[in-house]
Motif scaffolding. Sequence first.
Motif, PDB file in Angstrom:
ATOM      1  N   VAL A 138       0.799  -1.223   0.005  1.00 46.11           N
ATOM      2  CA  VAL A 138       0.078   0.025  -0.165  1.00 46.11           C
ATOM      3  C   VAL A 138       0.842   1.288   0.181  1.00 46.11           C
ATOM      4  O   VAL A 138       0.634   1.965  -0.988  1.00 46.11           O
ATOM      5  CB  VAL A 138      -1.136   0.101   1.198  1.00 46.11           C
ATOM      6  N   TYR A 142       1.160   4.002  -3.156  1.00 49.49           N
ATOM      7  CA  TYR A 142       0.646   5.373  -3.023  1.00 49.49           C
ATOM      8  C   TYR A 142       2.125   6.387  -2.876  1.00 49.49           C
ATOM      9  O   TYR A 142       2.044   7.419  -3.721  1.00 49.49           O
ATOM     10  CB  TYR A 142       0.197   5.302  -1.623  1.00 49.49           C
ATOM     11  N   VAL A 226      -4.968  -4.701  -1.504  1.00 49.26           N
ATOM     12  CA  VAL A 226      -5.234  -3.213  -1.646  1.00 49.26           C
ATOM     13  C   VAL A 226      -6.730  -3.040  -1.413  1.00 49.26           C
ATOM     14  O   VAL A 226      -7.038  -2.294  -0.384  1.00 49.26           O
ATOM     15  CB  VAL A 226      -4.952  -2.698  -2.863  1.00 49.26           C
ATOM     16  N   PRO A 241      -5.285  -0.958  -6.959  1.00 52.79           N
ATOM     17  CA  PRO A 241      -4.125  -0.345  -6.780  1.00 52.79           C
ATOM     18  C   PRO A 241      -3.966   1.024  -7.667  1.00 52.79           C
ATOM     19  O   PRO A 241      -3.124   1.908  -7.128  1.00 52.79           O
ATOM     20  CB  PRO A 241      -3.215  -1.358  -7.589  1.00 52.79           C
ATOM     21  N   LEU A 244      -4.698   4.154  -5.845  1.00 55.29           N
ATOM     22  CA  LEU A 244      -3.495   4.778  -5.133  1.00 55.29           C
ATOM     23  C   LEU A 244      -2.485   5.286  -5.872  1.00 55.29           C
ATOM     24  O   LEU A 244      -2.080   6.252  -5.486  1.00 55.29           O
ATOM     25  CB  LEU A 244      -2.865   3.650  -4.256  1.00 55.29           C
TER      26      LEU A 244
END
Length: 300
Positions: A138, A142, A226, A241, A244
């Motif tokens: 994660v 990001y 995710v 994903p 993000l």
Amino acid sequence: MLPEFIRYLEAERRYSPLTVRNYRRDIERFMAWLDCDDASFDPQSVTTDQVREWIIDRTEQGGIGAASMNREVSSLRTLFRWLLRTGAVTHDVMRPIASLRTPHRLPAFVPESRMKGIVGECERDSGDFAAERDALIVLMLYACGLRLAELVGIDRDDLSDDAMSLRVRGKGDKERMVPVPEPVREKILRYLDLIKRQNICDSGEKALFLTRKGERISRTAVYRTVRRELERNGVQGKKSPHVLRHTFATHLMNGGADMREIQELLGHASLQATQVYTHNSIARLREVYAKAHPREKDGK
């Protein structure tokens, strides 16, 4: 014919295995619609009207959306350009075919206030391999703005010696260097230490993200991770994903980052692909205006 075209996509265009698979599937679907296969397919006999009929059939009878249809059309367009270049056809039947109009959608992203809590939770040290790996997934999607395929493809030696930068292989096998923020770097080092201490990877697998068996993690596993993490943290709407990645770009834009710098970080081939994030910024400004501007407050 099709095997030669696939080799062209892999060797000359240097497309990813997933992209090549999509091209193959789109073209085989068109051949099936023509009631033929690769052995009996005669590209010279294909007409523009047939292509138009196929598009109508796919959208009206098949019920697929404009964006998906445009991808399939793009696959055929690439095929016929290659056929024209190699002399297999004398004219390009795809030239008169225009792309379907698609509704303009802003990329979904997680608000900064919500993302701050998610990041804080992910940065904590759990001491558990799977938990540390999932949190790092994660964080890197990001904090580094990675695509799903880019994340799965990371090898441990793609990190610099000090783990402060990361070599990323993007679309078309193009490489870019991405900075790794200090909190993410610390998380990476803890995760690598866990791999070593718990003998997670004694098979020689060089991937960064591993299963407990020491194998490279799958795209599906990352997607589920995710979705689970965003769901657990109360994120509404789409949870993937790519959300993000959109969140990374939108937050940078809102923070005043230069658009060309964002383009470089995302690995976009053109600035046009990056410009969509200005719309998110304008939407945010409208929201701020509506909440804070005196004229709005006074109802004028």
